[in-house]
Design an enzyme around this catalytic site. Structure first.
Site, PDB file in Angstrom:
ATOM      1  N   LYS A 179       0.861  -1.184   0.000  1.00  0.00           N
ATOM      2  CA  LYS A 179       0.000   0.000   0.000  1.00  0.00           C
ATOM      3  C   LYS A 179       0.897   1.233   0.000  1.00  0.00           C
ATOM      4  O   LYS A 179       1.434   1.622   1.029  1.00  0.00           O
ATOM      5  CB  LYS A 179      -0.915   0.044   1.220  1.00  0.00           C
ATOM      6  CG  LYS A 179      -2.059   1.024   0.981  1.00  0.00           C
ATOM      7  CD  LYS A 179      -2.536   1.746   2.206  1.00  0.00           C
ATOM      8  CE  LYS A 179      -1.728   2.960   2.558  1.00  0.00           C
ATOM      9  NZ  LYS A 179      -1.729   4.047   1.579  1.00  0.00           N
ATOM     10  N   GLU A 254       9.213   1.285  11.222  1.00  0.00           N
ATOM     11  CA  GLU A 254      10.274   2.290  11.027  1.00  0.00           C
ATOM     12  C   GLU A 254       9.578   3.632  11.106  1.00  0.00           C
ATOM     13  O   GLU A 254       8.878   4.022  10.183  1.00  0.00           O
ATOM     14  CB  GLU A 254      10.921   2.135   9.649  1.00  0.00           C
ATOM     15  CG  GLU A 254      11.454   0.767   9.329  1.00  0.00           C
ATOM     16  CD  GLU A 254      12.714   0.422  10.081  1.00  0.00           C
ATOM     17  OE1 GLU A 254      13.248   1.294  10.786  1.00  0.00           O
ATOM     18  OE2 GLU A 254      13.162  -0.729   9.970  1.00  0.00           O
ATOM     19  N   CYS A 288      13.469  10.626   7.373  1.00  0.00           N
ATOM     20  CA  CYS A 288      13.294  10.183   8.763  1.00  0.00           C
ATOM     21  C   CYS A 288      14.560  10.398   9.575  1.00  0.00           C
ATOM     22  O   CYS A 288      14.500  10.670  10.763  1.00  0.00           O
ATOM     23  CB  CYS A 288      12.875   8.723   8.787  1.00  0.00           C
ATOM     24  SG  CYS A 288      13.941   7.704   7.798  1.00  0.00           S
ATOM     25  N   GLU A 385       9.392  16.154  15.660  1.00  0.00           N
ATOM     26  CA  GLU A 385       9.794  15.979  14.259  1.00  0.00           C
ATOM     27  C   GLU A 385       9.016  16.960  13.387  1.00  0.00           C
ATOM     28  O   GLU A 385       7.791  16.964  13.392  1.00  0.00           O
ATOM     29  CB  GLU A 385       9.499  14.550  13.813  1.00  0.00           C
ATOM     30  CG  GLU A 385      10.027  14.262  12.435  1.00  0.00           C
ATOM     31  CD  GLU A 385       9.732  12.841  11.978  1.00  0.00           C
ATOM     32  OE1 GLU A 385       8.590  12.392  12.147  1.00  0.00           O
ATOM     33  OE2 GLU A 385      10.649  12.202  11.446  1.00  0.00           O
TER      34      GLU A 385
HETATM   35  P1  NAD Z   1       2.076   8.340   7.681  1.00  0.00           P
HETATM   36  O1  NAD Z   1       2.235   7.558   8.917  1.00  0.00           O
HETATM   37  O2  NAD Z   1       1.035   9.390   7.621  1.00  0.00           O
HETATM   38  O3  NAD Z   1       1.789   7.384   6.436  1.00  0.00           O
HETATM   39  C1  NAD Z   1       2.606   6.277   6.129  1.00  0.00           C
HETATM   40  C2  NAD Z   1       1.772   5.244   5.426  1.00  0.00           C
HETATM   41  O4  NAD Z   1       0.789   4.771   6.335  1.00  0.00           O
HETATM   42  C3  NAD Z   1       1.010   5.772   4.210  1.00  0.00           C
HETATM   43  O5  NAD Z   1       0.987   4.761   3.219  1.00  0.00           O
HETATM   44  C4  NAD Z   1      -0.374   5.987   4.773  1.00  0.00           C
HETATM   45  O6  NAD Z   1      -1.382   5.929   3.792  1.00  0.00           O
HETATM   46  C5  NAD Z   1      -0.480   4.812   5.736  1.00  0.00           C
HETATM   47  N1  NAD Z   1      -1.509   4.978   6.765  1.00  0.00           N
HETATM   48  C6  NAD Z   1      -2.061   6.126   7.218  1.00  0.00           C
HETATM   49  N2  NAD Z   1      -3.011   5.858   8.134  1.00  0.00           N
HETATM   50  C7  NAD Z   1      -3.049   4.508   8.283  1.00  0.00           C
HETATM   51  C8  NAD Z   1      -3.809   3.628   9.086  1.00  0.00           C
HETATM   52  N3  NAD Z   1      -4.726   4.067   9.936  1.00  0.00           N
HETATM   53  N4  NAD Z   1      -3.563   2.294   9.002  1.00  0.00           N
HETATM   54  C9  NAD Z   1      -2.609   1.829   8.180  1.00  0.00           C
HETATM   55  N5  NAD Z   1      -1.879   2.624   7.361  1.00  0.00           N
HETATM   56  C10 NAD Z   1      -2.077   3.935   7.411  1.00  0.00           C
HETATM   57  O7  NAD Z   1       3.518   8.906   7.402  1.00  0.00           O
HETATM   58  P2  NAD Z   1       3.981   9.792   6.191  1.00  0.00           P
HETATM   59  O8  NAD Z   1       3.450  11.158   6.476  1.00  0.00           O
HETATM   60  O9  NAD Z   1       3.684   9.131   4.894  1.00  0.00           O
HETATM   61  O10 NAD Z   1       5.574   9.742   6.360  1.00  0.00           O
HETATM   62  C11 NAD Z   1       6.227  10.580   7.234  1.00  0.00           C
HETATM   63  C12 NAD Z   1       6.643   9.842   8.483  1.00  0.00           C
HETATM   64  O11 NAD Z   1       7.343   8.660   8.145  1.00  0.00           O
HETATM   65  C13 NAD Z   1       7.601  10.654   9.328  1.00  0.00           C
HETATM   66  O12 NAD Z   1       7.263  10.560  10.703  1.00  0.00           O
HETATM   67  C14 NAD Z   1       8.937   9.994   9.073  1.00  0.00           C
HETATM   68  O13 NAD Z   1       9.891  10.180  10.049  1.00  0.00           O
HETATM   69  C15 NAD Z   1       8.558   8.580   8.879  1.00  0.00           C
HETATM   70  N6  NAD Z   1       9.567   7.873   8.098  1.00  0.00           N
HETATM   71  C16 NAD Z   1      10.393   6.984   8.731  1.00  0.00           C
HETATM   72  C17 NAD Z   1      11.384   6.304   8.031  1.00  0.00           C
HETATM   73  C18 NAD Z   1      12.292   5.313   8.712  1.00  0.00           C
HETATM   74  O14 NAD Z   1      12.994   4.559   8.041  1.00  0.00           O
HETATM   75  N7  NAD Z   1      12.313   5.239  10.017  1.00  0.00           N
HETATM   76  C19 NAD Z   1      11.526   6.532   6.659  1.00  0.00           C
HETATM   77  C20 NAD Z   1      10.685   7.457   6.039  1.00  0.00           C
HETATM   78  C21 NAD Z   1       9.698   8.104   6.776  1.00  0.00           C
END
Ligand code: NAD
Length: 483
Positions: A179, A254, A288, A385
């Site tokens: 997804k 992650e 991240c 963050e």
């Molecule tokens: P997000 O958590 O909003 O979304 C991530 C994914 O989760 C998307 O595909 C989203 O559609 C899905 N999602 C949203 N709500 C959900 C739910 N209720 N159930 C299941 N899936 C759901 O994050 P984002 O805004 O896309 O990304 C930014 C965040 O990701 C930041 O906090 C960043 O630090 C983190 N990040 C971490 C790493 C790492 O390796 N640690 C890498 C990249 C990004």
């Protein structure tokens, strides 16, 4: 608004077929640099997830009936197809996520190709062990695939992070439902097609686009999913952990970071500041492991702030499709608002805005590279963050002070240390609470090295042999030798 029905329509990829979404709904995908619509994207439903899970379960047997060496060859072909299509992949990723094309070509696409090739090599090396437990039995272990995997991917590195999940899962004999983030689905749909072309059997790699709250939730709750691998925000990660409890799915999270980049007075300051600038401004800070807290020893604090501000002002912001562009837009209006709100918060908390802090233009989600000085450890801009191009520069006195500040957030994903003192860098590497520590460099990742954090940065690691453990279950077998 433009007539969106003229836009190219992208359906779900389930069982090797393009499938329209059950509810018949499509969202409009925007170019973050211009806010122009670029595609219509299927909004999957929970019924679509059901269907994808059923198909992926059915594909487990055929996928594992393929000899390991042949599975490796298929993954290697998949990797070569990515290479053959690298220009298109890079263009799609750059357009969809607003990432400067030069960076996508230099990092995202090669990393995806390399990740696939690396795990292609693992396919025929996933061994069990013979463990001599008793003289009257042959006792051994085998590693079996965990089963059907849900891979939930964020928007900041859709292709690269997607492949960090897809490649090891496929190598281990798992099948997947990916997804992608709702706003950056195009590269995942493209690689789903390339996988089929490479010979990955239909149903092994399925792509279900749509909302996190619909598709993501349905995947996480589904009893037919065995493992969830998630990269995203801590708040969604927490919900995933709870949602996955129903059938005790395995979960890898992650999550975010507030990484400290610690510059001691004895460091090569020019090198340190150059890497620090790219550590926070690369991908417009939407990383991240962004070095968003820059800790500088007091003796060189003013000089470091000035050099960092100069570097920030020299960054070429603009059209991501142009090779000379160093920084593109933020991903969305929402992300831009979050970042600008944090600028106001920082000013309100009494930090000094040295440079940046404003939106650029009125079309596209561009924000200036921003540097705050005189930031105190307790301020929100030092603790939370921001996920944007905002550096918080914090002074420190000595090693103990640096460690107190660096380790003083809920996150622990990555950290950097800059010093010429070999004893100090090893002490710091040992004491810093982080899954990755960079010394006199910043920001590298490689599929061969474990990647992940703890605390609010999640748990579990991706990459290397750790990922092979993540996507397999060991089984112990006892064979009696008594007649
Ligand atoms: P997000 O958590 O909003 O979304 C991530 C994914 O989760 C998307 O595909 C989203 O559609 C899905 N999602 C949203 N709500 C959900 C739910 N209720 N159930 C299941 N899936 C759901 O994050 P984002 O805004 O896309 O990304 C930014 C965040 O990701 C930041 O906090 C960043 O630090 C983190 N990040 C971490 C790493 C790492 O390796 N640690 C890498 C990249 C990004």
């Amino acid at each position: 608004m433009e007539n969106n029905t003229d836009l190219k329509r992208y359906d779900l990829l389930i069982g090797g077929e393009s499938v329209p979404p059950g509810g018949g709904e499509y969202s409009v995908d925007l170019d973050p640099a211009t806010e122009a619509p670029i595609a219509r994207i299927a909004q999957g439903t929970s019924a679509d997830v059901d269907r994808a899970v059923q198909v992926a379960r059915g594909a487990l047997k055929p996928w594992n009936a393929i000899r390991a060496a042949e599975r490796g060859r298929i993954l290697m072909r998949f990797s070569e197809l990515l290479r053959a299509n690298q220009d298109e992949l890079a263009a799609v990723e750059s357009l969809d996520a607003g990432k400067p094309i030069a960076g996508v070509q230099r990092q995202d696409v090669p990393a995806a190709i390399d990740t696939l090739a690396y795990y292609a090599g693992w396919c025929d090396k996933i061994n069990g062990q013979v463990v001599p437990a008793r003289p009257d039995a042959l006792t051994y272990t085998v590693r079996e695939p965990v089963g059907v995997v849900a891979a939930i991917v964020p928007w900041n590195f859709p292709l690269m992070i997607g492949m960090w999940k897809i490649a090891p899962a496929l190598a281990c004999g798992c099948t997947l439902i990916v997804k992608p983030a709702e706003i950056t689905p195009l590269s995942a749909l493209m690689i789903g097609r390339l996988a089929l072309e490479a010979g990955v059997p239909p149903g092994v790699l399925n792509i279900v686009t749509g909302k996190g709250s619909v598709v993501g939730d349905a995947l996480v709750a589904h009893p037919g999913i065995d493992k969830v691998t998630f990269t995203g925000s801590p708040s969604v990660g927490r919900g995933i952990l709870q949602g996955a409890a129903g059938n005790f799915k395995r979960v890898t999270l992650e999550l975010g970071g507030k990484s400290a980049n610690v510059i001691f007075a004895d460091a090569n300051l020019d090198n340190a500041v150059r890497a620090t600038a790219s550590g926070i401004f690369f991908n417009a800070g939407q990383v991240c492991s962004a070095g968003s807290r820059v800790l500088v020893q007091r003796e060189v604090y003013d000089q470091a702030v000035e050099l960092l501000a100069q570097r920030a002002q020299a960054i070429k912001l603009g059209d991501p499709s142009q090779r000379e562009t160093a920084m593109g837009p933020l991903i969305s209006a929402r992300q831009m608002k979050t970042v600008l709100d944090y600028v106001d918060i920082g000013k309100g908390e009494g930090a000094s805005l040295v440079t940046g802090g404003r939106r650029v233009g009125d079309r596209g989600f561009f924000v200036e590279p921003t540097v705050f000085a005189n930031v105190e450890h307790e301020m929100r801009i030092s603790q939370e963050e921001i996920f944007g191009p905002v550096a918080s520069v914090i002074p420190f006195d000595d090693e103990a002070d640096a460690l107190r500040i660096a380790n003083g957030t809920a996150y622990s994903l990555a950290a950097g240390v800059w010093s010429a003192d070999i004893g100090r860098v090893h002490r710091m590497a040992s004491e810093l609470r982080a899954g990755t520590v960079w010394v006199n460099t910043y920001g590298y990742t490689d599929v061969r090295l474990p990647w992940g954090g703890s605390g609010d940065s999640g748990f579990g690691r991706e990459h290397g042999d750790v990922a092979i453990q993540n996507f397999t279950e060991p089984k112990s077998v006892w064979v009696s030798l008594t007649p």
